[in-house]
Write a protein that holds these residues in place. Structure first.
Motif, mmCIF file in Angstrom:
data_model
loop_
_atom_site.group_PDB
_atom_site.id
_atom_site.type_symbol
_atom_site.label_atom_id
_atom_site.label_comp_id
_atom_site.label_asym_id
_atom_site.label_seq_id
_atom_site.Cartn_x
_atom_site.Cartn_y
_atom_site.Cartn_z
ATOM 1 N N GLU A 119 -78.213 24.948 58.086
ATOM 2 C CA GLU A 119 -77.648 24.955 59.428
ATOM 3 C C GLU A 119 -76.478 23.978 59.525
ATOM 4 O OE1 GLU A 119 -78.915 24.794 64.128
ATOM 5 O OE2 GLU A 119 -80.345 24.073 62.637
ATOM 6 N N VAL A 120 -76.606 22.823 58.890
ATOM 7 C CA VAL A 120 -75.519 21.846 58.900
ATOM 8 C C VAL A 120 -74.284 22.420 58.212
ATOM 9 C CG1 VAL A 120 -74.772 19.568 58.094
ATOM 10 C CG2 VAL A 120 -77.080 19.867 59.022
ATOM 11 N N VAL A 121 -74.490 23.108 57.105
ATOM 12 C CA VAL A 121 -73.363 23.750 56.416
ATOM 13 C C VAL A 121 -72.664 24.733 57.345
ATOM 14 C CG1 VAL A 121 -72.739 25.358 54.561
ATOM 15 C CG2 VAL A 121 -74.293 23.455 54.087
ATOM 16 N N ALA A 122 -73.434 25.538 58.060
ATOM 17 C CA ALA A 122 -72.847 26.525 58.970
ATOM 18 C C ALA A 122 -72.083 25.849 60.107
ATOM 19 C CB ALA A 122 -73.944 27.432 59.535
ATOM 20 N N LEU A 123 -72.631 24.768 60.644
ATOM 21 C CA LEU A 123 -71.954 24.043 61.719
ATOM 22 C C LEU A 123 -70.665 23.402 61.224
ATOM 23 C CD1 LEU A 123 -75.080 22.369 63.360
ATOM 24 C CD2 LEU A 123 -73.686 24.195 64.342
ATOM 25 N N LEU A 124 -70.677 22.874 60.020
ATOM 26 C CA LEU A 124 -69.464 22.287 59.451
ATOM 27 C C LEU A 124 -68.412 23.359 59.172
ATOM 28 C CD1 LEU A 124 -70.923 19.605 56.990
ATOM 29 C CD2 LEU A 124 -69.800 19.211 59.199
ATOM 30 N N ASP A 125 -68.841 24.546 58.822
ATOM 31 C CA ASP A 125 -67.880 25.636 58.618
ATOM 32 C C ASP A 125 -67.173 25.984 59.927
ATOM 33 O OD1 ASP A 125 -68.436 25.792 55.948
ATOM 34 O OD2 ASP A 125 -69.747 27.541 56.092
ATOM 35 N N ARG A 126 -67.932 25.966 61.031
ATOM 36 C CA ARG A 126 -67.308 26.203 62.339
ATOM 37 C C ARG A 126 -66.293 25.106 62.641
ATOM 38 N NH1 ARG A 126 -72.163 26.569 66.386
ATOM 39 N NH2 ARG A 126 -70.426 26.133 67.812
ATOM 40 N N ARG A 127 -66.650 23.880 62.332
ATOM 41 C CA ARG A 127 -65.729 22.760 62.583
ATOM 42 C C ARG A 127 -64.490 22.866 61.694
ATOM 43 N NH1 ARG A 127 -64.845 17.165 61.079
ATOM 44 N NH2 ARG A 127 -64.280 15.990 62.958
ATOM 45 N N ARG A 128 -64.680 23.321 60.475
ATOM 46 C CA ARG A 128 -63.546 23.437 59.560
ATOM 47 C C ARG A 128 -62.494 24.390 60.106
ATOM 48 N NH1 ARG A 128 -60.797 25.568 55.335
ATOM 49 N NH2 ARG A 128 -60.399 24.105 53.603
ATOM 50 N N ALA A 129 -62.938 25.474 60.700
ATOM 51 C CA ALA A 129 -61.988 26.434 61.266
ATOM 52 C C ALA A 129 -61.129 25.781 62.343
ATOM 53 C CB ALA A 129 -62.734 27.642 61.830
ATOM 54 N N LEU A 130 -61.741 24.922 63.153
ATOM 55 C CA LEU A 130 -60.989 24.212 64.190
ATOM 56 C C LEU A 130 -60.025 23.202 63.573
ATOM 57 C CD1 LEU A 130 -63.832 23.554 66.802
ATOM 58 C CD2 LEU A 130 -62.062 25.319 66.876
ATOM 59 N N LEU A 131 -60.466 22.516 62.517
ATOM 60 C CA LEU A 131 -59.600 21.548 61.845
ATOM 61 C C LEU A 131 -58.388 22.243 61.221
ATOM 62 C CD1 LEU A 131 -62.232 19.262 60.060
ATOM 63 C CD2 LEU A 131 -60.687 18.567 61.903
ATOM 64 N N VAL A 132 -58.629 23.370 60.576
ATOM 65 C CA VAL A 132 -57.530 24.116 59.953
ATOM 66 C C VAL A 132 -56.521 24.560 61.007
ATOM 67 C CG1 VAL A 132 -56.936 26.262 58.763
ATOM 68 C CG2 VAL A 132 -58.851 24.866 57.946
ATOM 69 N N ALA A 133 -57.019 25.066 62.134
ATOM 70 C CA ALA A 133 -56.118 25.515 63.202
ATOM 71 C C ALA A 133 -55.304 24.350 63.757
ATOM 72 C CB ALA A 133 -56.923 26.174 64.318
ATOM 73 N N SER A 134 -55.952 23.196 63.945
ATOM 74 C CA SER A 134 -55.244 22.035 64.467
ATOM 75 C C SER A 134 -54.222 21.517 63.463
ATOM 76 C CB SER A 134 -56.250 20.927 64.815
ATOM 77 O OG SER A 134 -55.603 19.830 65.417
ATOM 78 N N ALA A 135 -54.585 21.495 62.189
ATOM 79 C CA ALA A 135 -53.649 21.042 61.155
ATOM 80 C C ALA A 135 -52.434 21.968 61.101
ATOM 81 C CB ALA A 135 -54.350 21.000 59.798
ATOM 82 N N HIS A 136 -52.679 23.265 61.212
ATOM 83 C CA HIS A 136 -51.570 24.228 61.211
ATOM 84 C C HIS A 136 -50.658 24.003 62.413
ATOM 85 C CE1 HIS A 136 -49.385 27.966 60.646
ATOM 86 N NE2 HIS A 136 -49.638 28.281 61.914
ATOM 87 N N GLU A 137 -51.264 23.747 63.564
ATOM 88 C CA GLU A 137 -50.472 23.511 64.780
ATOM 89 C C GLU A 137 -49.582 22.277 64.610
ATOM 90 O OE1 GLU A 137 -51.208 22.502 69.539
ATOM 91 O OE2 GLU A 137 -52.902 22.965 68.218
ATOM 92 N N HIS A 138 -50.126 21.216 64.033
ATOM 93 C CA HIS A 138 -49.335 19.998 63.842
ATOM 94 C C HIS A 138 -48.214 20.226 62.827
ATOM 95 C CE1 HIS A 138 -52.500 17.945 66.080
ATOM 96 N NE2 HIS A 138 -51.724 16.900 66.125
ATOM 97 N N ARG A 139 -48.529 20.925 61.735
ATOM 98 C CA ARG A 139 -47.504 21.183 60.727
ATOM 99 C C ARG A 139 -46.393 22.065 61.294
ATOM 100 N NH1 ARG A 139 -47.788 17.153 57.334
ATOM 101 N NH2 ARG A 139 -49.913 16.884 56.492
ATOM 102 N N THR A 140 -46.758 23.055 62.087
ATOM 103 C CA THR A 140 -45.759 23.923 62.715
ATOM 104 C C THR A 140 -44.867 23.104 63.652
ATOM 105 O OG1 THR A 140 -47.242 25.838 62.600
ATOM 106 C CG2 THR A 140 -45.419 25.943 64.179
ATOM 107 N N GLY A 141 -45.487 22.211 64.417
ATOM 108 C CA GLY A 141 -44.718 21.353 65.313
ATOM 109 C C GLY A 141 -43.758 20.451 64.561
ATOM 110 N N LEU A 142 -44.219 19.894 63.436
ATOM 111 C CA LEU A 142 -43.356 19.025 62.630
ATOM 112 C C LEU A 142 -42.195 19.816 62.024
ATOM 113 C CD1 LEU A 142 -46.054 16.831 60.820
ATOM 114 C CD2 LEU A 142 -44.338 16.038 62.467
ATOM 115 N N ASP A 143 -42.497 21.011 61.539
ATOM 116 C CA ASP A 143 -41.425 21.841 60.964
ATOM 117 C C ASP A 143 -40.397 22.210 62.032
ATOM 118 O OD1 ASP A 143 -42.710 21.735 58.543
ATOM 119 O OD2 ASP A 143 -43.608 23.734 58.693
#
Length: 206
Positions: A119-143
């Motif tokens: 269950e912890v693995v599954a919850l962390l996978d959900r969090r990872r998707a949010l982290l990836v989206a946020s990282a992409h948003e920041h990189r797009t903003g910087l570019d």
């Protein structure tokens, strides 16, 4: 638990600690401070006593007895109820996948061992998707800022956050791998025997 009850991080730590054994409030304060849980949230005696009273009122813990040692005041021992156990698990399920409330996430992570490994693995996978989206948003903003010629001095905070997100992703991926392949011992059944004996010895030594 009443629907209006919203557990605070301190309340979660109190309930989670009572999963280990019944204890009085003084012992709760001592143990939480000994474990340096004040790194996560302030642990004021008054707050803890008030929180214990509220948790009792909400039916998450209950009095298990009263004792007195020598001339010391009477101390009430508390026990965790099934509703309190479930409340901790539900709180961790809610807070572990999110990326917005740093303090709540850190407390959820520290109590994640109350959930099953998968269950912890599954919850962390959900969090990872949010982290990836946020990282992409920041990189797009910087570019975009770089393309518009925005001076770096105006972008240092965004650059810092992008770097922190990259580091967070790398750390979480490493944690997930250890959970998934079983190299990270998890849950009460996998606590090393020598550690369990050491804790029992400390808690029973006057």
């Amino acid at each position: 638990m009443p629907e209006s009850t919203r557990l605070t991080p301190v309340a979660v730590m109190i309930l989670a600690t009572l999963r280990e054994a019944d204890m009085h409030t003084y012992e709760l304060v001592r143990l939480l401070r000994e474990r340096k849980d004040d790194r996560l949230v302030p642990l004021q005696k008054g707050t803890i006593y008030h929180t214990v009273a509220r948790l009792e009122r909400d039916g998450l813990l209950a009095e298990a007895g009263v004792d007195r040692e020598g001339n010391r005041p009477e101390r009430t021992t508390y026990t965790l109820l099934d509703a309190g156990r479930r409340a901790v698990e539900e709180w961790v399920r809610t807070e572990l996948p999110q990326i917005e409330r740093s303090t709540d996430f850190r407390v959820a992570l520290s109590e994640a061992h109350n959930l099953e490994r998968d269950e912890v693995v599954a919850l962390l996978d959900r969090r990872r998707a949010l982290l990836v989206a946020s990282a992409h948003e920041h990189r797009t903003g910087l570019d975009g800022a770089a393309h518009r010629g925005v001076p770096d001095q105006f972008m240092v905070e965004v650059q810092r956050q992008a770097a922190l997100l990259d580091a967070e992703l790398a750390w979480q991926d490493a944690l997930r791998a250890r959970l998934a392949d079983g190299t990270l011992a998890w849950g009460p059944d996998e606590i090393p025997e020598h550690f369990t004996k050491e804790r029992v010895s400390k808690e029973t030594t006057p």
